[in-house]
Design a protein around this motif. Structure first.
Motif, PDB file in Angstrom:
ATOM      1  N   ASP A 190      18.378 -24.164   3.766  1.00  0.00           N
ATOM      2  CA  ASP A 190      19.575 -23.954   2.981  1.00  0.00           C
ATOM      3  C   ASP A 190      20.473 -22.712   3.468  1.00  0.00           C
ATOM      4  OD1 ASP A 190      21.138 -24.551   0.523  1.00  0.00           O
ATOM      5  OD2 ASP A 190      20.600 -22.378   0.006  1.00  0.00           O
ATOM      6  N   LEU A 191      19.508 -21.612   3.739  1.00  0.00           N
ATOM      7  CA  LEU A 191      20.109 -20.298   3.856  1.00  0.00           C
ATOM      8  C   LEU A 191      20.780 -20.563   5.304  1.00  0.00           C
ATOM      9  CD1 LEU A 191      21.026 -17.518   3.787  1.00  0.00           C
ATOM     10  CD2 LEU A 191      18.643 -16.689   4.401  1.00  0.00           C
ATOM     11  N   MET A 192      19.994 -21.148   6.389  1.00  0.00           N
ATOM     12  CA  MET A 192      20.509 -21.413   7.758  1.00  0.00           C
ATOM     13  C   MET A 192      21.794 -22.196   7.879  1.00  0.00           C
ATOM     14  SD  MET A 192      18.508 -19.393   9.868  1.00  0.00           S
ATOM     15  CE  MET A 192      18.606 -18.362   8.628  1.00  0.00           C
ATOM     16  N   GLU A 193      21.791 -23.249   6.993  1.00  0.00           N
ATOM     17  CA  GLU A 193      23.003 -23.857   6.722  1.00  0.00           C
ATOM     18  C   GLU A 193      24.162 -23.054   6.305  1.00  0.00           C
ATOM     19  OE1 GLU A 193      25.080 -27.200   7.623  1.00  0.00           O
ATOM     20  OE2 GLU A 193      22.794 -27.092   7.915  1.00  0.00           O
ATOM     21  N   ARG A 194      23.952 -22.373   5.334  1.00  0.00           N
ATOM     22  CA  ARG A 194      25.138 -21.467   4.981  1.00  0.00           C
ATOM     23  C   ARG A 194      25.437 -20.402   5.835  1.00  0.00           C
ATOM     24  NH1 ARG A 194      23.325 -18.232   0.778  1.00  0.00           N
ATOM     25  NH2 ARG A 194      21.403 -19.259   0.487  1.00  0.00           N
ATOM     26  N   LEU A 195      24.599 -19.861   6.692  1.00  0.00           N
ATOM     27  CA  LEU A 195      25.184 -18.858   7.653  1.00  0.00           C
ATOM     28  C   LEU A 195      25.687 -19.648   8.871  1.00  0.00           C
ATOM     29  CD1 LEU A 195      21.927 -16.224   7.755  1.00  0.00           C
ATOM     30  CD2 LEU A 195      24.334 -16.114   6.490  1.00  0.00           C
ATOM     31  N   LYS A 196      25.216 -20.790   9.067  1.00  0.00           N
ATOM     32  CA  LYS A 196      26.034 -21.546  10.342  1.00  0.00           C
ATOM     33  C   LYS A 196      27.272 -21.798   9.943  1.00  0.00           C
ATOM     34  CE  LYS A 196      25.260 -26.031  12.503  1.00  0.00           C
ATOM     35  NZ  LYS A 196      24.595 -27.276  12.598  1.00  0.00           N
ATOM     36  N   GLU A 197      27.986 -21.793   8.869  1.00  0.00           N
ATOM     37  CA  GLU A 197      29.440 -21.596   8.469  1.00  0.00           C
ATOM     38  C   GLU A 197      30.109 -20.586   9.250  1.00  0.00           C
ATOM     39  OE1 GLU A 197      29.885 -22.024   4.493  1.00  0.00           O
ATOM     40  OE2 GLU A 197      28.639 -23.595   4.163  1.00  0.00           O
ATOM     41  N   PHE A 198      29.506 -19.439   9.404  1.00  0.00           N
ATOM     42  CA  PHE A 198      30.025 -18.249   9.981  1.00  0.00           C
ATOM     43  C   PHE A 198      29.700 -18.193  11.639  1.00  0.00           C
ATOM     44  CE2 PHE A 198      28.639 -17.246   5.680  1.00  0.00           C
ATOM     45  CZ  PHE A 198      29.962 -17.274   4.794  1.00  0.00           C
ATOM     46  N   GLY A 199      29.095 -19.013  12.093  1.00  0.00           N
ATOM     47  CA  GLY A 199      28.789 -19.195  13.459  1.00  0.00           C
ATOM     48  C   GLY A 199      27.347 -18.820  13.776  1.00  0.00           C
ATOM     49  N   TYR A 200      26.543 -18.632  12.846  1.00  0.00           N
ATOM     50  CA  TYR A 200      25.278 -18.267  13.261  1.00  0.00           C
ATOM     51  C   TYR A 200      24.403 -19.335  13.620  1.00  0.00           C
ATOM     52  CZ  TYR A 200      20.703 -16.115  12.246  1.00  0.00           C
ATOM     53  OH  TYR A 200      19.345 -15.460  12.412  1.00  0.00           O
ATOM     54  N   LYS A 201      23.521 -19.055  14.872  1.00  0.00           N
ATOM     55  CA  LYS A 201      22.825 -20.232  15.488  1.00  0.00           C
ATOM     56  C   LYS A 201      21.437 -19.902  15.478  1.00  0.00           C
ATOM     57  CE  LYS A 201      26.971 -21.141  18.731  1.00  0.00           C
ATOM     58  NZ  LYS A 201      27.337 -21.135  20.097  1.00  0.00           N
ATOM     59  N   THR A 202      20.671 -20.570  15.154  1.00  0.00           N
ATOM     60  CA  THR A 202      19.130 -20.329  14.942  1.00  0.00           C
ATOM     61  C   THR A 202      18.693 -20.113  16.261  1.00  0.00           C
ATOM     62  OG1 THR A 202      18.889 -22.805  14.729  1.00  0.00           O
ATOM     63  CG2 THR A 202      18.659 -21.487  12.856  1.00  0.00           C
ATOM     64  N   ALA A 203      19.234 -20.714  17.276  1.00  0.00           N
ATOM     65  CA  ALA A 203      18.481 -20.919  18.703  1.00  0.00           C
ATOM     66  C   ALA A 203      18.969 -19.365  19.671  1.00  0.00           C
ATOM     67  CB  ALA A 203      18.712 -22.061  19.507  1.00  0.00           C
ATOM     68  N   LEU A 204      20.028 -18.799  18.816  1.00  0.00           N
ATOM     69  CA  LEU A 204      20.676 -17.766  19.520  1.00  0.00           C
ATOM     70  C   LEU A 204      20.406 -16.257  18.906  1.00  0.00           C
ATOM     71  CD1 LEU A 204      22.209 -16.571  21.968  1.00  0.00           C
ATOM     72  CD2 LEU A 204      24.155 -16.996  20.746  1.00  0.00           C
ATOM     73  N   HIS A 205      20.928 -16.321  17.549  1.00  0.00           N
ATOM     74  CA  HIS A 205      20.823 -15.149  16.843  1.00  0.00           C
ATOM     75  C   HIS A 205      19.570 -14.551  16.535  1.00  0.00           C
ATOM     76  CE1 HIS A 205      25.182 -16.422  16.809  1.00  0.00           C
ATOM     77  NE2 HIS A 205      25.185 -15.192  16.992  1.00  0.00           N
ATOM     78  N   PRO A 206      18.438 -15.169  16.311  1.00  0.00           N
ATOM     79  CA  PRO A 206      17.250 -14.557  16.080  1.00  0.00           C
ATOM     80  C   PRO A 206      16.589 -13.736  17.169  1.00  0.00           C
ATOM     81  CG  PRO A 206      17.165 -16.620  15.104  1.00  0.00           C
ATOM     82  CD  PRO A 206      18.419 -16.646  15.748  1.00  0.00           C
ATOM     83  N   PRO A 207      16.820 -14.154  18.452  1.00  0.00           N
ATOM     84  CA  PRO A 207      16.616 -13.244  19.552  1.00  0.00           C
ATOM     85  C   PRO A 207      17.349 -12.018  19.946  1.00  0.00           C
ATOM     86  CG  PRO A 207      17.020 -15.499  20.232  1.00  0.00           C
ATOM     87  CD  PRO A 207      16.787 -15.387  18.650  1.00  0.00           C
TER      88      PRO A 207
END
Length: 277
Positions: A190-207
């Motif tokens: 749910d949190l990742m889906e909300r952050l995705k709205e602002f351009g957050y990418k789980t494969a890119l932004h954690p590293p």
């Protein structure tokens, strides 16, 4: 028809992952290049200093030789700035102290505009604030997902799926609490889906945020409550301007995205941007 849609979605996701992997490989390539550059520049600086010291009688530096050395250093610096200015890169190196001086070009108007609000902030603190922004977002994500856990040592954004399995499994019996595991997975998704709205990418932004923290560090000292520093550090506009005027240009887009995500999470939590435990 459902099968065709599924295949199309998988192909689209695979293409996105490929692009993000290319970005990460580019980041690693530039890191390696600039580490080598730093080593070469350091050796050159040491050789120059040794030459000046040997040639100076009685510990004195000949004015002509010293001036020539200074002029050469300025020439190398200007040449290096010109080189980086015209290169088209996709990321930045791990060493910020040398790279920022040679590659970050700030327009005179931007520098004058930022001087009034950041004049009292040492350069080292500005660098650490960049790392603090990334560190704070990582901490907020972990705290949101594992809200029932006070100690999160060893938890990172990169190992969240593994940690969900770990904390939902009994350490002695190995019995899995399926309900709790599903609860954690839902909070994370749910949190990742909300952050995705602002351009957050789980494969890119954690590293990326891990890279920023390792590169710049974090704040050493917590500012006094209600102090000017505490007010500035919790002001999104101040931090946004700090990123634009301090961070390497190729890092600014993703750092601004990280700040936006942090601001949204803080607003939802109704807490300051920067939290200290």
């Amino acid at each position: 028809m459902d099968l065709e849609q599924t295949v199309g979605a998988l192909l689209s996701a695979n293409e996105q992952l490929k692009q993000e992997n290319d970005q990460l490989r580019s980041m690693l390539s530039v890191v390696k290049e600039n580490i080598d550059l730093r080593a070469r520049m350091q050796n050159l600086s040491n050789d120059t200093l040794e030459e000046v010291t040997v040639c100076a009688p009685s510990g004195r530096k000949p004015s002509s030789l010293w001036q020539t050395t200074i002029d050469e250093r300025h020439f190398r610096k200007d040449l290096q700035q010109t080189k980086f200015k015209h290169e088209h890169r996709t990321s930045s190196p791990a060493d910020f102290s040398s790279f920022i001086q040679s590659s970050v070009h700030i327009d005179r108007s931007e520098k004058e505009e930022s001087h009034s609000c950041q004049a009292d902030v040492p350069l080292e603190v500005k660098h650490r604030l960049l790392g603090e922004i990334a560190y704070q977002l990582d901490g907020r994500i972990l705290s949101h997902v594992f809200q029932g856990h006070k100690r999160l040592y060893g938890f990172t954004l990169l190992n969240i799926p593994d940690k969900i399995i770990e904390v939902s499994t009994h350490p002695l019996t190995g019995q899995v609490d399926e309900g709790y595991r599903l609860h954690l997975q839902h909070r994370y998704a749910d949190l990742m889906e909300r952050l995705k709205e602002f351009g957050y990418k789980t494969a890119l932004h954690p590293p990326f945020t891990e890279f920023i923290v390792n590169t710049y560090g974090i704040l050493k000292d917590r500012p006094a409550e209600n102090s000017p520093q505490a007010i500035d550090y919790n002001n999104p506009d101040f931090l946004r301007n700090l990123i634009i005027t301090t961070a390497p240009r190729k890092l600014q887009k993703d750092l601004l995205l990280v700040l936006t995500c942090l601001s949204k999470v803080a607003k939802q939590d109704r807490k300051p941007l920067l939290l200290w435990k």
